[in-house]
Design a protein around this motif. Structure first.
Motif, PDB file in Angstrom:
ATOM      1  N   LYS A  15       0.188  15.102   6.390  1.00  0.00           N
ATOM      2  CA  LYS A  15      -0.096  16.515   6.143  1.00  0.00           C
ATOM      3  C   LYS A  15      -0.534  17.102   4.867  1.00  0.00           C
ATOM      4  O   LYS A  15      -1.246  17.412   4.894  1.00  0.00           O
ATOM      5  CB  LYS A  15       0.662  17.525   6.756  1.00  0.00           C
ATOM      6  N   HIS A  16       0.634  16.423   3.955  1.00  0.00           N
ATOM      7  CA  HIS A  16       0.382  16.346   2.358  1.00  0.00           C
ATOM      8  C   HIS A  16       0.373  15.408   1.887  1.00  0.00           C
ATOM      9  O   HIS A  16       0.667  16.264  -0.059  1.00  0.00           O
ATOM     10  CB  HIS A  16       2.113  17.423   2.001  1.00  0.00           C
ATOM     11  N   ARG A  17      -0.561  14.329   2.077  1.00  0.00           N
ATOM     12  CA  ARG A  17      -0.637  13.558   1.053  1.00  0.00           C
ATOM     13  C   ARG A  17       0.247  12.640   0.194  1.00  0.00           C
ATOM     14  O   ARG A  17      -0.313  12.831  -0.481  1.00  0.00           O
ATOM     15  CB  ARG A  17      -1.810  13.506   0.994  1.00  0.00           C
ATOM     16  N   THR A  18       1.467  11.903   0.876  1.00  0.00           N
ATOM     17  CA  THR A  18       2.567  11.708   0.531  1.00  0.00           C
ATOM     18  C   THR A  18       2.576  10.638   1.177  1.00  0.00           C
ATOM     19  O   THR A  18       3.177  10.657   2.115  1.00  0.00           O
ATOM     20  CB  THR A  18       3.427  12.501  -0.058  1.00  0.00           C
ATOM     21  N   ASP A  19       3.146   9.602   0.900  1.00  0.00           N
ATOM     22  CA  ASP A  19       3.563   8.678   1.037  1.00  0.00           C
ATOM     23  C   ASP A  19       4.979   7.485   0.727  1.00  0.00           C
ATOM     24  O   ASP A  19       4.426   6.708  -0.317  1.00  0.00           O
ATOM     25  CB  ASP A  19       2.077   7.532   1.347  1.00  0.00           C
ATOM     26  N   ILE A  36       0.496  -1.339  -0.336  1.00  0.00           N
ATOM     27  CA  ILE A  36      -0.219   0.056   0.399  1.00  0.00           C
ATOM     28  C   ILE A  36       1.285   1.439   0.463  1.00  0.00           C
ATOM     29  O   ILE A  36       0.136   2.463  -0.070  1.00  0.00           O
ATOM     30  CB  ILE A  36      -1.124  -0.414   1.207  1.00  0.00           C
ATOM     31  N   LYS A  37       2.407   1.332   0.096  1.00  0.00           N
ATOM     32  CA  LYS A  37       3.130   2.083   0.376  1.00  0.00           C
ATOM     33  C   LYS A  37       2.775   3.013  -0.591  1.00  0.00           C
ATOM     34  O   LYS A  37       2.544   2.612  -2.666  1.00  0.00           O
ATOM     35  CB  LYS A  37       4.397   1.766  -0.058  1.00  0.00           C
ATOM     36  N   GLY A  38       2.842   4.354  -1.489  1.00  0.00           N
ATOM     37  CA  GLY A  38       2.666   5.144  -2.075  1.00  0.00           C
ATOM     38  C   GLY A  38       1.599   5.072  -2.310  1.00  0.00           C
ATOM     39  O   GLY A  38       0.998   5.955  -3.407  1.00  0.00           O
ATOM     40  N   PHE A  39       0.439   4.689  -1.926  1.00  0.00           N
ATOM     41  CA  PHE A  39      -1.172   5.212  -2.382  1.00  0.00           C
ATOM     42  C   PHE A  39      -1.682   6.551  -2.263  1.00  0.00           C
ATOM     43  O   PHE A  39      -2.356   6.531  -2.982  1.00  0.00           O
ATOM     44  CB  PHE A  39      -1.964   3.803  -1.538  1.00  0.00           C
ATOM     45  N   ALA A  40      -0.934   6.993  -1.174  1.00  0.00           N
ATOM     46  CA  ALA A  40      -1.711   7.960  -0.626  1.00  0.00           C
ATOM     47  C   ALA A  40      -1.894   9.714  -1.813  1.00  0.00           C
ATOM     48  O   ALA A  40      -2.571   9.822  -2.273  1.00  0.00           O
ATOM     49  CB  ALA A  40      -1.404   9.048   0.057  1.00  0.00           C
ATOM     50  N   GLN A  41       0.121   9.577  -2.230  1.00  0.00           N
ATOM     51  CA  GLN A  41      -0.413  10.576  -3.265  1.00  0.00           C
ATOM     52  C   GLN A  41      -0.680   9.650  -4.975  1.00  0.00           C
ATOM     53  O   GLN A  41      -0.906  10.325  -5.726  1.00  0.00           O
ATOM     54  CB  GLN A  41       1.217  10.908  -3.718  1.00  0.00           C
ATOM     55  N   ARG A  42      -1.175   8.381  -5.261  1.00  0.00           N
ATOM     56  CA  ARG A  42      -1.322   8.403  -6.376  1.00  0.00           C
ATOM     57  C   ARG A  42      -2.778   8.671  -6.101  1.00  0.00           C
ATOM     58  O   ARG A  42      -3.189   8.591  -7.133  1.00  0.00           O
ATOM     59  CB  ARG A  42      -1.016   6.689  -6.562  1.00  0.00           C
ATOM     60  N   ILE A  43      -3.746   8.154  -5.157  1.00  0.00           N
ATOM     61  CA  ILE A  43      -4.745   8.455  -5.788  1.00  0.00           C
ATOM     62  C   ILE A  43      -5.529   9.769  -4.967  1.00  0.00           C
ATOM     63  O   ILE A  43      -6.786  10.265  -4.966  1.00  0.00           O
ATOM     64  CB  ILE A  43      -5.649   7.900  -4.803  1.00  0.00           C
TER      65      ILE A  43
END
Length: 397
Positions: A287-291, A122-129
């Protein structure tokens, strides 16, 4: 050799020619669940287990009439795309799980972003969506609907409501709407598809996030690559959507965060020697939605754990410039770019020498920037510290 897509309704969902092909073949290949749909089959059954290399090698030697059963559309995150490159296949797709889920939800899916977390991190999912209005997610037992809900809440992505479709076309089919709190507290069958839909529109941040939106070390503020310089460095890195990026000496994580928002189908890896700064970086990610991966350490130690990058940013070298540049350039992919921020002419001269000795094409941008500042009813300019932005391009070999 034929590959046929099949749903959880088994033979009931197949066209009659497909059923004839199955009963007439000599070898029927599929998962245990798929093979159980045809208990009357009299030929040889081969269960798909383990790695694909063994299955591919076995099928390459098979000369008998063979049918392979695969869930849904074989070319949608399925075996079809892998086996079609190695075998003479005829592919007959069934409706994909995502199509079925959207039909149950009664919503269009041509505008959806589709992502698979099945067997993936799930790593990186935040910036992808981030910022996407409609997302379809293929899950597994690790990345379950509950885990996805917890993850989204951690990154403040509470603008999403969810629809979960379970056991589609199976005996225990179940489809439900949830908010994230409800999804986090509910239970689900292992076979499910999650659809996220924005309840309220949230726009992504543009390039050049203001400095005061990053959590920084106190009381010594200023250990951040300033917005104006950061923007210049990012463009020098020439990032693509799928780039692998290193940020060395990440501090607040400002460059890594901006990079992750651009390379959101790739990955970012950051290293920081100061524990307090690393904590700020991790908080800034939320805070900035990046993982992305951020670790404690002093480069070049720890870089062995990162994959080879397309781009490297060095905010500080820690006094060991030659070894650091050698290590970075030995791992940088062909035609990759390394960008450094340097404040003194002595370090600039040293960096230029090392980079040229290492066979790089080098350019330097001197940035002397002043920002307007009000003074009574007038305006004056306040200068930022001058910075040398050094860009090294690695050759093809």
């Amino acid at each position: 050799m034929k590959m046929i897509g099949i749903g959880d309704n088994g033979a009931d969902g197949l066209l009659s020619p497909y059923i004839d092909w199955i009963h007439e073949c000599d070898v029927l290949v599929g998962g245990e669940r798929h093979l159980q749909f045809f208990p009357e089959f009299t030929g040889e059954k081969k269960v798909i287990k383990g790695g694909l290399s063994a299955l591919t090698a076995d099928l390459q030697q098979e000369t008998r009439n063979t049918v392979i059963l695969v869930s849904g559309d074989p070319l949608f995150y399925g075996l079809g795309s892998v086996l079609a490159k190695k075998l003479p296949l005829e592919i007959y797709p069934y409706t994909s799980s995502v199509q079925l889920a959207f039909s149950k939800m009664q919503d269009s899916w041509q505008d959806a972003y589709i992502v698979s977390l099945h067997g993936r991190s799930i790593k990186g999912f935040a910036q992808r969506i981030d910022g996407r209005k409609k997302i379809a997610i293929l899950t597994d037992q690790i990345n379950s609907p509950q885990v996805i809900a917890t993850y989204l809440k951690k990154f403040g992505m509470t603008e999403y409501d969810a629809f979960v479709a379970e056991n589609l076309q199976g005996e225990d089919e179940r489809c439900r709407f949830f908010n994230l709190d409800e999804m986090e507290q509910s239970s689900f069958f292992p076979l499910n598809v999650v659809i996220l839909r924005q309840r309220v529109a949230v726009e992504r941040a543009s390039l050049g996030i203001p400095d005061d939106r990053f959590i920084q070390r106190k009381p010594d503020k200023g250990l951040i690559t300033k917005k104006e310089i950061r923007t210049l460095c990012i463009q020098e890195l020439e990032l693509k959507e799928n780039s692998i990026v290193w940020d060395i000496g990440t501090c607040t994580g400002s460059v890594a965060i901006e990079a992750a928002k651009i390379a959101r189908e790739g990955a970012v890896y950051a290293i920081e020697k100061n524990e307090g700064d690393l904590e700020n970086c991790l908080e800034n990610q939320l805070k900035h939605r990046t993982d992305f991966t951020a670790v404690l350490g002093k480069a070049p130690e720890g870089l062995d754990e990162f994959p080879d990058p397309h781009a490297i940013f060095i905010g500080g070298n820690g006094g060991n410039m030659e070894l650091l540049l050698q290590s970075c350039l030995s791992r940088l992919q062909p035609n990759g770019r390394l960008v450094m921020n340097i404040a003194t002419i002595e370090n600039l001269a040293e960096a230029m020498q090392h980079l040229k000795n290492l066979g790089c094409e080098v350019s330097v941008l001197q940035a002397q920037i002043s920002k307007s500042k009000p003074i009574l009813h007038l305006t004056r300019f306040e200068p930022l510290n001058p910075i040398f932005i050094v860009t090294a391009k690695k050759g093809k070999n």
